[in-house]
Write a protein that holds these residues in place. Structure first.
Motif, short mmCIF file in Angstrom:
data_model
loop_
_atom_site.label_atom_id
_atom_site.label_comp_id
_atom_site.label_asym_id
_atom_site.label_seq_id
_atom_site.Cartn_x
_atom_site.Cartn_y
_atom_site.Cartn_z
N THR A 44 -7.48 3.19 -0.64
CA THR A 44 -6.74 3.51 0.11
C THR A 44 -6.88 4.41 0.30
OG1 THR A 44 -5.01 1.03 -0.81
CG2 THR A 44 -4.51 3.34 0.07
N LYS A 59 -9.16 5.41 2.35
CA LYS A 59 -9.47 5.91 4.06
C LYS A 59 -8.12 7.07 4.51
CE LYS A 59 -8.20 0.32 3.54
NZ LYS A 59 -6.94 -0.60 3.83
N ASP A 115 -6.94 0.59 -5.16
CA ASP A 115 -5.88 2.05 -4.60
C ASP A 115 -6.82 3.12 -4.31
OD1 ASP A 115 -3.36 0.73 -5.29
OD2 ASP A 115 -3.74 1.48 -7.50
N GLU A 128 1.05 -1.23 0.35
CA GLU A 128 -0.12 0.11 -0.19
C GLU A 128 1.05 1.36 0.30
OE1 GLU A 128 -2.96 0.56 2.62
OE2 GLU A 128 -4.53 -1.05 2.21
#
Length: 493
Positions: free
Chosen positions: A444, A447, A441, A27
């Motif tokens: 991610t 978040k 993605d 990540e």
């Protein structure tokens, strides 16, 4: 002079690839997210490059309009020590905790910070240029930029785009924001100045590489329109090469010189089909200056935006990310004289720009944040935000597994059915892999309360990752298409 030209060309002749935007199988780090998220932002106009119409307190001893006028008049009247104190008070008081809280609460992700070459490293790069004699006034400017801007911004998860707004040797354009009276855009004719500024960009990259929240380094602001890319591209290449000596990941921002397609083609040419040099192209959108815009009504200007903002870019902008580094909600009085409800049209104008920038750019920065006296109306970020004219990109909640699977199946089936009808040989799993990676993605970045901004950079990096792990194929375009479709579905474009 001949020797300088050879040195400059050597530095620019082979632009190195940038590092990957994220590591294969991992990540992205916080730093990588800051570098690649969609930056809804604002410019800090007249902070470190003074503009009298925004902040005039340091122009008390002059009728001039430029930073040079301000500093020279204050030094002449009060001496260098008192002038330094006045400048430092301005820099330190331009932004405060209440401002940072307001920016954060209104979803601002990034600040474009215009600086002059005289602000860097205690004025050491001003040697030989107009501001050399005032270096002592700027001796603490760089440390104040870090301590009062970069570091506090990080506390609010806000990034800083270092925008070297003013360059020496006549500046990059003929406007007052080049910092000197009678600027003539002579920078691109002075090879020695270009070499020195390229070195300065490397120094900046090295000095800031341990900060996570640096969105990028902009090596020039508003380069004047030029039919040829020759002079600007030589400087751009040299500056990029110097930056890459110290930091292979930091995005490097260049000016499109009011011609976005010209510089998209240049970036594409330098990168080739699968390279990546880590460049973002800066386009400015104003609809209040040209005679053509002044002749239009507000409705005409608004209706034309869809067709003239970052359109007709070579190869659908493949491999090239853009930002809108400056825009406003300002229209000329000749436009307003044509009628219409001004408040409603300003809101419509700003909303339309916000929507288009969200879809077509990796970020946008309103000009400008604040004014010394009152508010700046349609130039004023707070005023336009409170009026509902400027809208931040909508945050997206990651879909659950069932929702994702439904979207994937629909996109995959559409892709398969279409290309099967065309005949030929395909690798449909690559489409599925690209689509899935885009969703991963997107989640991610969600978040981090952010959206993926540098979509072209991210797609190219992920595509290269896939080739490394699965091998190359004539059908790698299917992965890329899947990635595009995945982002489109994730963000609802």
């Amino acid at each position: 002079m001949v020797f300088d030209k050879l040195r400059l060309k050597k530095r620019a002749s082979s632009i190195p690839d940038a590092g990957p935007v994220a590591e294969l199988g991992k990540e992205p780090s916080t730093k990588q997210i800051y570098q690649s998220r969609e930056n809804f932002g604002v410019c800090f106009g007249s902070s470190f490059v003074l503009e009298r119409w925004i902040f005039d307190d340091l122009f008390s001893e002059t009728n001039g309009e430029t930073e040079y006028d301000a500093v020279s008049s204050l030094v002449s009247k009060f001496g260098a020590d008192q002038a330094r104190t006045k400048f430092e008070n301005h820099w330190k008081n331009y932004i405060n905790d209440d401002d940072w809280n307001w920016l954060s609460s209104h979803q601002v992700k990034s600040i474009r910070l215009p600086i002059g070459y005289w602000d860097v490293d205690g004025g050491s790069f001003a040697k030989g240029y107009d501001f050399e004699k005032f270096a002592s006034v700027y001796s603490n400017a760089w440390s104040i930029i870090k301590q009062n801007y970069i570091e506090p911004a990080a506390n609010y998860q806000i990034s800083i785009l270092i925008d070297v707004h003013a360059l020496p040797a006549g500046g990059a354009n003929s406007n007052a924001h080049s910092g000197i009276p009678n600027a003539n855009g002579g920078f691109f004719k002075d090879t020695s100045a270009q070499i020195n500024m390229a070195k300065m960009m490397g120094w900046i990259a090295n000095d800031l590489k341990n900060y996570d929240n640096i969105a990028g380094i902009q090596v020039v602001n508003e380069a004047e329109f030029d039919e040829s890319t020759k002079a600007p591209s030589t400087y751009y290449g040299a500056a990029i090469s110097e930056i890459r000596k110290y930091d292979d990941s930091i995005p490097v921002y260049i000016s499109d010189g009011w011609w976005p397609d010209q510089w998209a083609k240049w970036v594409q040419s330098e990168q080739g089909s699968d390279g990546y040099i880590g460049v973002v192209v800066d386009d400015h959108v104003y609809r209040c200056f040209s005679d053509s815009d002044k002749s239009k009504s507000a409705d005409q200007i608004i209706n034309d935006l869809n067709g003239d903002v970052l359109t007709n870019i070579s190869d659908n902008s493949n491999g090239v990310d853009f930002i809108v580094g400056e825009y406003s909600c300002v229209l000329d009085q000749q436009t307003w004289d044509k009628g219409g409800n001004r408040d409603e049209l300003v809101k419509k104008f700003g909303n339309t720009q916000s929507q288009l920038f969200d879809q077509r750019a990796s970020g946008s920065y309103f000009w400008t944040f604040k004014f010394q006296s009152g508010n700046g109306g349609e130039w004023d970020f707070k005023t336009m935000t409170n009026a509902g004219a400027i809208i931040p990109p909508q945050q997206v909640n990651s879909p659950n597994q069932n929702e994702f699977q439904q979207k994937l199946n629909e996109a995959y089936n559409n892709h398969v059915n279409y290309w099967k009808s065309q005949g030929g040989s395909y690798d449909f799993d690559r489409f599925k892999a690209g689509y899935t990676q885009a969703f991963t993605d997107g989640a991610t970045f969600s978040k981090f309360n952010s959206r993926l901004g540098r979509r072209q950079a991210w797609k190219r990096s992920r595509s290269n990752d896939y080739v490394q792990s699965k091998g190359n194929s004539n059908n790698q375009w299917e992965y890329d298409q899947g990635f595009d479709e995945g982002l489109k579905d994730y963000y609802g474009y």
